[in-house]
Design an enzyme around this catalytic site. Structure first.
Site, PDB file in Angstrom:
ATOM      1  CG  HIS A 198      35.446  33.225  33.486  1.00  0.00           C
ATOM      2  ND1 HIS A 198      36.629  33.902  33.258  1.00  0.00           N
ATOM      3  CD2 HIS A 198      34.656  34.091  34.195  1.00  0.00           C
ATOM      4  CE1 HIS A 198      36.548  35.104  33.788  1.00  0.00           C
ATOM      5  NE2 HIS A 198      35.376  35.242  34.362  1.00  0.00           N
ATOM      6  CG  HIS A 228      30.066  41.905  42.560  1.00  0.00           C
ATOM      7  ND1 HIS A 228      28.884  41.259  42.847  1.00  0.00           N
ATOM      8  CD2 HIS A 228      30.340  42.695  43.633  1.00  0.00           C
ATOM      9  CE1 HIS A 228      28.455  41.636  44.047  1.00  0.00           C
ATOM     10  NE2 HIS A 228      29.327  42.507  44.545  1.00  0.00           N
ATOM     11  CB  SER A 235      31.702  37.084  34.122  1.00  0.00           C
ATOM     12  OG  SER A 235      31.639  38.291  34.850  1.00  0.00           O
ATOM     13  CG  ASP A 246      26.472  47.498  46.891  1.00  0.00           C
ATOM     14  OD1 ASP A 246      25.700  46.519  46.935  1.00  0.00           O
ATOM     15  OD2 ASP A 246      27.518  47.562  47.563  1.00  0.00           O
ATOM     16  N   GLY A 247      26.480  46.065  43.695  1.00  0.00           N
ATOM     17  CA  GLY A 247      25.867  44.898  43.069  1.00  0.00           C
ATOM     18  C   GLY A 247      24.883  44.171  43.951  1.00  0.00           C
ATOM     19  CG  ASP A 260      33.178  37.289  40.734  1.00  0.00           C
ATOM     20  OD1 ASP A 260      33.748  36.846  41.747  1.00  0.00           O
ATOM     21  OD2 ASP A 260      33.786  37.679  39.722  1.00  0.00           O
TER      22      ASP A 260
END
Length: 280
Positions: free
Chosen positions: A19, A42, A99, A142-143, A163
């Site tokens: 972060h 993500h 995030s 799905d990222g 991530d």
């Protein structure tokens, strides 16, 4: 993959390096008036509570966010993080930002944000938190697959923040494949990839780093291990691999990672910031 919930790990030492690096990247993007895009592949739930059942199971936040709350050096180096945390904790002093919350707070009115998570409960949480923010698009998918589908973004300037959970070994391979596709469509984008450093018998951080070096694009690495790497034990640290890193980011990261090393690392811990492939 649907078994993974970031709430178990929220606020730990990995979240902190992740972060604080994100805050520095957003600072760099904000230096120009031109709008930018953020794609968070993500995203997780967006906001977490130290009082939740997830967080209370292992209290991992004790190894991270709780240790840096009063750190004067980090407050000077990354005031954006602490300002955002203070704003969030005006609602509830147990809350911790994910995030997406940092990205939403530190971006501007003209910027566009896409938050993605495969877990339905996480996506629902994102919808609830950001339902009134017209800049934000939340997607339950799905990222890594979304990288190819969503690039290049509009505006074309921006950041793809990646991530994964890395619960399966093939996620490393799928990540590299997704990055290759992403760079073919969006060569100018910044790609920030978080990775864990695990016990030697299950660690793939070095292989991932070498795979990204082979892409022959500007690449910066920042890594923090809070304890020595063991043969079998779980995560001892984590790092960030940043493709197309902004000018000067390495200097800011050196100071931040140095302060984190003093604050979070025990005996045998390590920290490094290194340019792996220079900018042209």
């Amino acid at each position: 993959m649907l078994s993974y919930r970031h709430g178990f790990h929220a606020g730990n030492h990995a979240d902190i390096i992740k972060h604080l690096t994100l805050c520095l990247l957003l600072r760099a993007l904000n230096q120009k008036d031109k709008p930018y895009s953020i794609i968070d592949t993500h995203s997780g739930a967006g906001i977490y509570s130290q009082n939740s059942a997830f967080a209370q199971k292992n209290e991992e936040y004790q190894s991270g966010i709780n240790k840096i709350l009063q750190n004067r050096d980090l407050k000077r180096l990354v005031p954006e993080y602490y300002d955002t945390l203070d704003k969030l904790r005006q609602q509830d002093p147990s809350l911790m930002p994910g995030s997406p919350y940092l990205e939403a707070q530190l971006s501007r009115e003209q910027d566009k944000l896409t938050f993605i998570d495969l877990h339905p409960a996480e996506a629902e949480s994102l919808h609830k938190i950001f339902r009134r923010d017209h800049r934000i698009n939340v997607q339950n998918r799905d990222g890594l697959e979304a990288i190819a589908a969503l690039l290049p973004p509009t505006p074309r300037r921006g950041l793809c923040f990646i991530d994964p959970a890395y619960e399966e070994k093939n996620e490393y391979h799928e990540l590299v494949k997704a990055l290759k596709k992403g760079l073919a469509r969006w060569a100018v984008g910044i790609y920030a990839v978080w990775y864990p450093v695990l016990g030697r018998l299950s660690d793939h951080s070095k292989e991932l780093t070498q795979e990204l070096r082979r892409l022959n694009v500007p690449l910066l690495q920042a890594e923090l291990c809070v304890e020595p790497q063991q043969e079998i034990r779980g995560m001892c640290g984590s790092g960030m691999l940043i493709i197309n890193y902004p000018y000067g980011l390495e200097k800011d990261l050196e100071e931040v990672v140095g302060a984190l090393y003093k604050n979070l690392c025990g005996e045998g811990g390590t920290a490094k910031v290194k340019i792996l492939t220079k900018r042209p």
